[in-house]
Write a protein that holds these residues in place. Sequence first.
Motif, mmCIF file in Angstrom:
data_model
loop_
_atom_site.group_PDB
_atom_site.id
_atom_site.type_symbol
_atom_site.label_atom_id
_atom_site.label_comp_id
_atom_site.label_asym_id
_atom_site.label_seq_id
_atom_site.Cartn_x
_atom_site.Cartn_y
_atom_site.Cartn_z
ATOM 1 N N GLY A 99 43.450 31.739 97.001
ATOM 2 C CA GLY A 99 43.568 32.115 95.594
ATOM 3 C C GLY A 99 43.431 33.606 95.342
ATOM 4 N N GLY A 100 43.276 34.404 96.378
ATOM 5 C CA GLY A 100 43.164 35.853 96.216
ATOM 6 C C GLY A 100 42.081 36.433 97.095
ATOM 7 N N ILE A 101 42.186 37.741 97.303
ATOM 8 C CA ILE A 101 41.176 38.463 98.093
ATOM 9 C C ILE A 101 40.808 39.717 97.327
ATOM 10 C CG2 ILE A 101 40.660 39.608 100.269
ATOM 11 C CD1 ILE A 101 42.844 37.883 101.564
ATOM 12 N N HIS A 102 39.561 39.828 96.932
ATOM 13 C CA HIS A 102 39.066 41.018 96.232
ATOM 14 C C HIS A 102 38.075 41.709 97.142
ATOM 15 C CE1 HIS A 102 40.036 38.860 92.164
ATOM 16 N NE2 HIS A 102 41.112 39.176 92.867
ATOM 17 N N ALA A 103 38.530 42.777 97.790
ATOM 18 C CA ALA A 103 37.743 43.385 98.854
ATOM 19 C C ALA A 103 37.756 44.909 98.750
ATOM 20 C CB ALA A 103 38.259 42.927 100.215
ATOM 21 N N ASP A 104 37.496 45.432 97.577
ATOM 22 C CA ASP A 104 37.396 46.884 97.424
ATOM 23 C C ASP A 104 36.280 47.414 98.317
ATOM 24 O OD1 ASP A 104 39.344 46.589 95.566
ATOM 25 O OD2 ASP A 104 38.107 47.093 93.825
ATOM 26 N N SER A 105 36.558 48.537 98.980
ATOM 27 C CA SER A 105 35.590 49.208 99.864
ATOM 28 C C SER A 105 35.169 48.335 101.045
ATOM 29 C CB SER A 105 34.349 49.659 99.080
ATOM 30 O OG SER A 105 34.720 50.567 98.054
ATOM 31 N N LEU A 106 35.968 47.345 101.385
ATOM 32 C CA LEU A 106 35.732 46.548 102.584
ATOM 33 C C LEU A 106 35.852 47.433 103.820
ATOM 34 C CD1 LEU A 106 35.566 43.781 104.143
ATOM 35 C CD2 LEU A 106 38.069 43.733 103.985
ATOM 36 N N HIS A 107 34.989 47.177 104.808
ATOM 37 C CA HIS A 107 35.059 47.921 106.069
ATOM 38 C C HIS A 107 35.255 46.929 107.204
ATOM 39 C CE1 HIS A 107 33.854 50.191 109.626
ATOM 40 N NE2 HIS A 107 34.073 51.289 108.921
ATOM 41 N N LEU A 108 36.393 47.061 107.903
ATOM 42 C CA LEU A 108 36.685 46.216 109.051
ATOM 43 C C LEU A 108 36.790 47.082 110.292
ATOM 44 C CD1 LEU A 108 39.449 43.880 107.535
ATOM 45 C CD2 LEU A 108 37.017 43.364 107.868
ATOM 46 N N ASP A 109 36.019 46.707 111.315
ATOM 47 C CA ASP A 109 36.079 47.479 112.554
ATOM 48 C C ASP A 109 37.425 47.322 113.248
ATOM 49 O OD1 ASP A 109 33.446 48.203 112.119
ATOM 50 O OD2 ASP A 109 32.655 46.545 113.317
ATOM 51 N N SER A 110 38.013 46.157 113.093
ATOM 52 C CA SER A 110 39.258 45.881 113.799
ATOM 53 C C SER A 110 40.373 45.603 112.808
ATOM 54 C CB SER A 110 39.046 44.693 114.759
ATOM 55 O OG SER A 110 40.222 44.436 115.499
ATOM 56 N N VAL A 111 40.872 44.376 112.744
ATOM 57 C CA VAL A 111 42.114 44.093 112.043
ATOM 58 C C VAL A 111 41.900 43.269 110.782
ATOM 59 C CG1 VAL A 111 43.436 44.161 114.188
ATOM 60 C CG2 VAL A 111 42.513 41.973 113.380
ATOM 61 N N LEU A 112 42.923 43.356 109.907
ATOM 62 C CA LEU A 112 43.065 42.436 108.788
ATOM 63 C C LEU A 112 44.448 41.823 108.919
ATOM 64 C CD1 LEU A 112 42.383 41.077 106.121
ATOM 65 C CD2 LEU A 112 43.109 43.151 104.934
ATOM 66 N N PHE A 113 44.466 40.477 109.155
ATOM 67 C CA PHE A 113 45.727 39.769 109.300
ATOM 68 C C PHE A 113 45.921 38.839 108.116
ATOM 69 C CE2 PHE A 113 45.753 39.832 114.268
ATOM 70 C CZ PHE A 113 46.071 41.179 114.219
ATOM 71 N N LEU A 114 47.097 38.958 107.482
ATOM 72 C CA LEU A 114 47.558 37.998 106.476
ATOM 73 C C LEU A 114 48.948 37.590 106.928
ATOM 74 C CD1 LEU A 114 46.573 40.071 103.282
ATOM 75 C CD2 LEU A 114 45.251 38.211 104.308
ATOM 76 N N ARG A 115 49.027 36.569 107.780
ATOM 77 C CA ARG A 115 50.288 36.342 108.461
ATOM 78 C C ARG A 115 50.562 34.862 108.709
ATOM 79 N NH1 ARG A 115 48.916 38.784 114.526
ATOM 80 N NH2 ARG A 115 47.375 37.195 115.097
ATOM 81 N N PRO A 126 43.627 42.621 88.130
ATOM 82 C CA PRO A 126 43.223 43.603 89.159
ATOM 83 C C PRO A 126 44.082 43.547 90.420
ATOM 84 C CG PRO A 126 41.310 42.494 88.244
ATOM 85 C CD PRO A 126 42.510 41.745 87.757
ATOM 86 N N GLY A 127 44.594 42.373 90.762
ATOM 87 C CA GLY A 127 45.415 42.275 91.957
ATOM 88 C C GLY A 127 45.162 40.987 92.704
ATOM 89 N N ALA A 128 46.212 40.443 93.368
ATOM 90 C CA ALA A 128 46.030 39.251 94.184
ATOM 91 C C ALA A 128 45.232 39.586 95.439
ATOM 92 C CB ALA A 128 47.389 38.660 94.548
ATOM 93 N N VAL A 129 45.632 40.648 96.113
ATOM 94 C CA VAL A 129 44.871 41.174 97.261
ATOM 95 C C VAL A 129 44.457 42.590 96.909
ATOM 96 C CG1 VAL A 129 44.942 41.786 99.699
ATOM 97 C CG2 VAL A 129 46.155 39.746 98.903
ATOM 98 N N ARG A 130 43.137 42.809 96.782
ATOM 99 C CA ARG A 130 42.617 44.129 96.434
ATOM 100 C C ARG A 130 41.872 44.711 97.628
ATOM 101 N NH1 ARG A 130 42.231 46.519 91.576
ATOM 102 N NH2 ARG A 130 40.344 47.609 92.264
ATOM 103 N N LEU A 131 42.362 45.882 98.040
ATOM 104 C CA LEU A 131 41.737 46.604 99.154
ATOM 105 C C LEU A 131 41.531 48.061 98.776
ATOM 106 C CD1 LEU A 131 43.937 45.109 102.016
ATOM 107 C CD2 LEU A 131 41.546 44.560 101.568
ATOM 108 N N PRO A 153 49.229 43.612 90.362
ATOM 109 C CA PRO A 153 49.775 43.898 91.693
ATOM 110 C C PRO A 153 49.558 42.746 92.667
ATOM 111 C CG PRO A 153 48.419 45.722 90.890
ATOM 112 C CD PRO A 153 48.170 44.569 89.972
ATOM 113 N N ALA A 154 50.502 42.573 93.561
ATOM 114 C CA ALA A 154 50.296 41.620 94.646
ATOM 115 C C ALA A 154 49.337 42.202 95.677
ATOM 116 C CB ALA A 154 51.630 41.272 95.298
ATOM 117 N N LEU A 155 49.530 43.484 96.005
ATOM 118 C CA LEU A 155 48.635 44.187 96.929
ATOM 119 C C LEU A 155 48.221 45.495 96.281
ATOM 120 C CD1 LEU A 155 47.242 44.678 99.647
ATOM 121 C CD2 LEU A 155 49.420 45.559 100.525
ATOM 122 N N ALA A 156 46.963 45.583 95.864
ATOM 123 C CA ALA A 156 46.420 46.802 95.269
ATOM 124 C C ALA A 156 45.482 47.433 96.288
ATOM 125 C CB ALA A 156 45.672 46.485 93.973
ATOM 126 N N ALA A 157 45.922 48.563 96.869
ATOM 127 C CA ALA A 157 45.167 49.158 97.971
ATOM 128 C C ALA A 157 45.153 50.677 97.869
ATOM 129 C CB ALA A 157 45.764 48.711 99.308
#
Length: 609
Positions: A99-115, A126-131, A153-157
């Motif tokens: 249903g959405g990802i709200h992850a402002d200021s998220l810190h990932l050491d490796s990858v983010l996959f949406l695939r 605010p956005g479907a996927v917020r980064l 937005p679909a992707l707000a980054a």
Amino acid sequence: MTDIEQRLIAAARDGEWLTCAEPDDVVPAGLIRELLLGRHGELDAAGVRLRGARIDGMLNLNRVKASAGLTFTDCTIEEPITALYASLPSLIFNGGRCGGIHADSLHLDSVLFLRNGVRIIADSEPGAVRLVGAHIGGDLDLTGAEITNTAGPALAAGGLEVGGILIFRDGVRILGHGHRGAINLTGAHLASDFDMADTEITNATGPAVVLESAVVDGTFALWRNIRINGHDSGLDLRGAHFLGQFGLRDTEITCSAGIALDANSVKVDGSLMLKSEVRITGRDEASTVNLLGGRISGIVELTDTTITNPAGPAITADRVRIGGDLTLRGRTRLSAGGNGSAIEMAGAHVERFSCDKTVVLETKSAPVLDLRDAAVGVAVGLPHSALCPDRGRGTTCEHKALVRLEHFSYASLASRWDWEEWLHVIRCHTPAYHASGYQRLAAVERAAGHDGTVRRILMAQQTDLRRRSPRSLGGRLTRWFHWLWGVLAGYGYRARRTAAALLLVLVVAGAIGWWAGQVSTRPGHLVAERVASAPVGAGTPCSTVELVGLGLDRGLPLAMTGMRARCDLDTASRKGQAFTAAIWLVQLAVWGLATLALAGYTNLVRKPG
């Protein structure tokens, strides 16, 4: 604690997958948060991994700092995930629904996959996927993703940092809404490549893709089966900086009410290439492709590219700086409407500018090219077919395509152009007379040592000045004298013509003298006869030599032959007065021609018109 909860805890500790095959296999969202916080013991480095699970409740990962990652495969997550200021090794979605990802200021050491066909559907302003402001140490991979937002937005980054590659491939579908764009990467920093293929991005109410002020350290490549559809902007690259190559191939960018590709003040350290079935359509008075003030260190090449704008210029590149060549090739077609040109490059600077004869430049009423104040460092070759298909060399032309060349400078002409063709373009394919086109061509030919060609060019300039800008010369009398100057002296560039005219005037003077000796004024007297002081006596006819000498003596203001001491005109008679007036006209012509000869010799008249 339910069986499914016990199984998830055990799988997370052992580094195993939790596979949910039954419809009743529901995982509480709160348990996932507790696992990542370490409240159920130490987890395996593989992290929490779920397959086919349905997540119950809202997954709140705000400010979670975990040493284990999180992976969802074919899972159903009805509520948006929140991960504000969270810190995880990785976050992976393979297939499933969210249903959405709200992850402002998220810190990932490796990858983010949406695939792998993951579907993210939201109705969130605010956005479907917020980064926004997020940091991803590895790749951001959206291969096969479908992200839809009907309210934002679909992707707000904005401000996103990606240490690896940003990937859109294999059937990505992005649908956004509103003025912030379907994809918004304003100010983002990608440490590697931007790689897009088999992707469709749509926003019917605003921009499609916004990369304003973004920095891409690697290659920016839209290279296969790309469809970008926006309302007021298709691809917004204003102020962006690309440290590598920039390329579009098999890409369609459409904007229904604005600039399709807006790269105002863009900076590309490599080359900019639009090749093989690139189609860009916009509708804006400013342009369809905007490169205003851009800086491209390498070459700019358009091959088999179609750019269309029914409301204005196809390409606006005023003040652009291109370190290499600007080349138009193949089946490239640039179509402009309104008062716009196919290419506007006022104040631009390129090393070389060349255009194949297969290229088509179309406008509604404006010149096809606007090169005012532009500079080409080496060689220029404009498209023959777009300006004059028959490669004319004359002073008139039935083809109406125009180009603006005011203060356009270049070092040389491309090998397939000769100076006569270029002179034809200046005379017949510019909207108005301007001296700079002639002066630049003359300077190029002078540098090549072709002085005879230079004189022909400068004479053509004066002729065109009289033809297309007569009022700048002054009144009718001044224009007449300008024409006479051209006929008699080649505007000062034909000294031999002046000498021939002077000789002709002297012949006329001699002929007038001889004629005066044949016309009687009264019985026994002629217009020209011996004077009283002559040895033979007054009233005696002069010899032929004396009559010719009299004409020369009267016609030459400063060089006297002495014939007037023996033979002269009878100025008391009306006929004698008429011949005297004719001689005065000859004197005036001699003075004028002598002045023109002197001025032409000393280069006093060789100045721009």
